[in-house]
Design an enzyme around this catalytic site. Structure first.
Site, mmCIF file in Angstrom:
data_model
loop_
_atom_site.group_PDB
_atom_site.id
_atom_site.type_symbol
_atom_site.label_atom_id
_atom_site.label_comp_id
_atom_site.label_asym_id
_atom_site.label_seq_id
_atom_site.Cartn_x
_atom_site.Cartn_y
_atom_site.Cartn_z
ATOM 1 N N LYS A 90 0.827 -1.021 -0.082
ATOM 2 C CA LYS A 90 -0.045 0.068 -0.045
ATOM 3 C C LYS A 90 0.964 1.214 0.011
ATOM 4 C CE LYS A 90 -4.420 -1.515 0.363
ATOM 5 N NZ LYS A 90 -4.129 -2.987 0.068
ATOM 6 N N ASN A 106 12.451 1.705 1.551
ATOM 7 C CA ASN A 106 11.814 0.573 0.858
ATOM 8 C C ASN A 106 12.500 -0.298 0.043
ATOM 9 O OD1 ASN A 106 9.448 -0.646 -0.420
ATOM 10 N ND2 ASN A 106 9.765 0.280 -2.412
ATOM 11 N N HIS A 108 13.097 -2.368 -3.420
ATOM 12 C CA HIS A 108 12.147 -2.345 -4.965
ATOM 13 C C HIS A 108 12.646 -3.391 -5.645
ATOM 14 C CE1 HIS A 108 9.384 -1.414 -8.232
ATOM 15 N NE2 HIS A 108 10.578 -1.355 -8.972
ATOM 16 N N GLU A 178 17.886 -9.190 -2.912
ATOM 17 C CA GLU A 178 17.109 -8.433 -2.021
ATOM 18 C C GLU A 178 17.545 -8.805 -0.666
ATOM 19 O OE1 GLU A 178 12.870 -7.981 -2.542
ATOM 20 O OE2 GLU A 178 13.290 -8.594 -4.532
HETATM 21 C C1 GRF Z 1 9.954 -8.313 -2.729
HETATM 22 O O1 GRF Z 1 10.362 -8.739 -4.035
HETATM 23 C C2 GRF Z 1 9.956 -6.777 -2.686
HETATM 24 O O2 GRF Z 1 11.146 -6.297 -3.434
HETATM 25 C C3 GRF Z 1 8.812 -6.315 -3.074
HETATM 26 O O3 GRF Z 1 7.828 -7.176 -2.436
HETATM 27 C C4 GRF Z 1 8.445 -8.377 -2.506
HETATM 28 C C5 GRF Z 1 8.326 -8.955 -1.120
HETATM 29 O O4 GRF Z 1 8.670 -10.157 -0.900
HETATM 30 N N1 GRF Z 1 8.687 -4.847 -2.489
HETATM 31 P P1 GRF Z 1 8.669 -10.847 0.589
HETATM 32 O O5 GRF Z 1 7.176 -10.618 1.316
HETATM 33 O O6 GRF Z 1 9.552 -10.105 1.511
HETATM 34 O O7 GRF Z 1 9.035 -12.147 0.450
#
Ligand code: GRF
Length: 204
Positions: A90, A106, A108, A178
């Site tokens: 959101k 955040n 991304h 990530e």
């Molecule tokens: C991740 O790919 C992040 O980059 C995006 O949403 C996904 C979240 O995955 N914003 P998780 O819930 O942390 O497994």
């Protein structure tokens, strides 16, 4: 103790990566709460397994949820130093941004400013990257402001996707990036090693 609140909407794999990184190092970081726009989600189960308080937040008066104005005071009372959006789907309302200026980040799943903005989340991002035949992708950690995926970029990590045969393959490669990038950036914040100079962000 450096206190973070993690916002989630789904699986929670980034939340788990943060929990693991805290456990593996002596860093003094505490996840004071996990917040979601959902009443229930797998990420909440992860939080509950680690006895981390969870809050479901909504814009309206939901029976089991707090509204954003209540959430702001809860987060301040907890002494939150940083809000980490880890798959929170959101848009963050102005009240939170105004109360936690430059303290919301955040992750991304692409190399912003490319492949970002409203509607660019989850597999939509990797489909767009795949369809453009991009040869590299990666993850971006950025400050959150009042426009989607617009805040100053803090850190990025690339991954080679020249051999990818599907958006799902790209998603898998980027998710690994990530999981390593986000905890690293949080540790830099906890060590006060994120600075802004000449309108750019530097990690010391
Ligand atoms: C991740 O790919 C992040 O980059 C995006 O949403 C996904 C979240 O995955 N914003 P998780 O819930 O942390 O497994």
């Amino acid at each position: 103790m450096y206190k973070i609140a993690v916002f989630v909407s789904g699986r929670g794999s980034n939340l788990k990566a943060i929990i693991n990184s805290i456990a593996q190092t002596e860093i003094k970081i505490e996840i004071v709460c996990v917040v979601s726009d959902k009443i229930e989600c797998p990420a909440f189960e992860i939080a509950e397994n680690y006895r981390i308080p969870t809050y479901s937040v909504s814009q309206n008066e939901g029976k089991d949820s707090v509204v954003y104005s209540e959430l702001v005071s809860i987060l301040k009372k907890m002494g939150t130093d940083l809000i980490v959006l880890a798959g929170f789907l959101k848009k963050i309302p102005d009240i939170l941004i105004e109360n936690f200026e430059k303290k919301i980040i955040n992750i991304h799943p692409a190399l912003l400013p490319s492949f970002g903005g409203k509607g660019m989340y989850g597999l939509n991002v990797h489909k767009a990257v795949f369809e453009k035949s991009a040869q590299v992708s990666g993850a971006t950690v950025h400050f959150v402001d009042k426009i989607y995926d617009n805040g100053k970029i803090i850190a990025q990590e690339c991954v080679d996707i020249s051999d990818a045969n599907s958006p799902e393959e790209i998603a898998e490669k980027v998710l690994k990036v990530e999981h390593s990038l986000l905890p690293k950036v949080i540790i830099k914040f906890s060590d006060n090693k994120v600075i802004e100079k000449n309108n750019r962000i530097y990690l010391l």
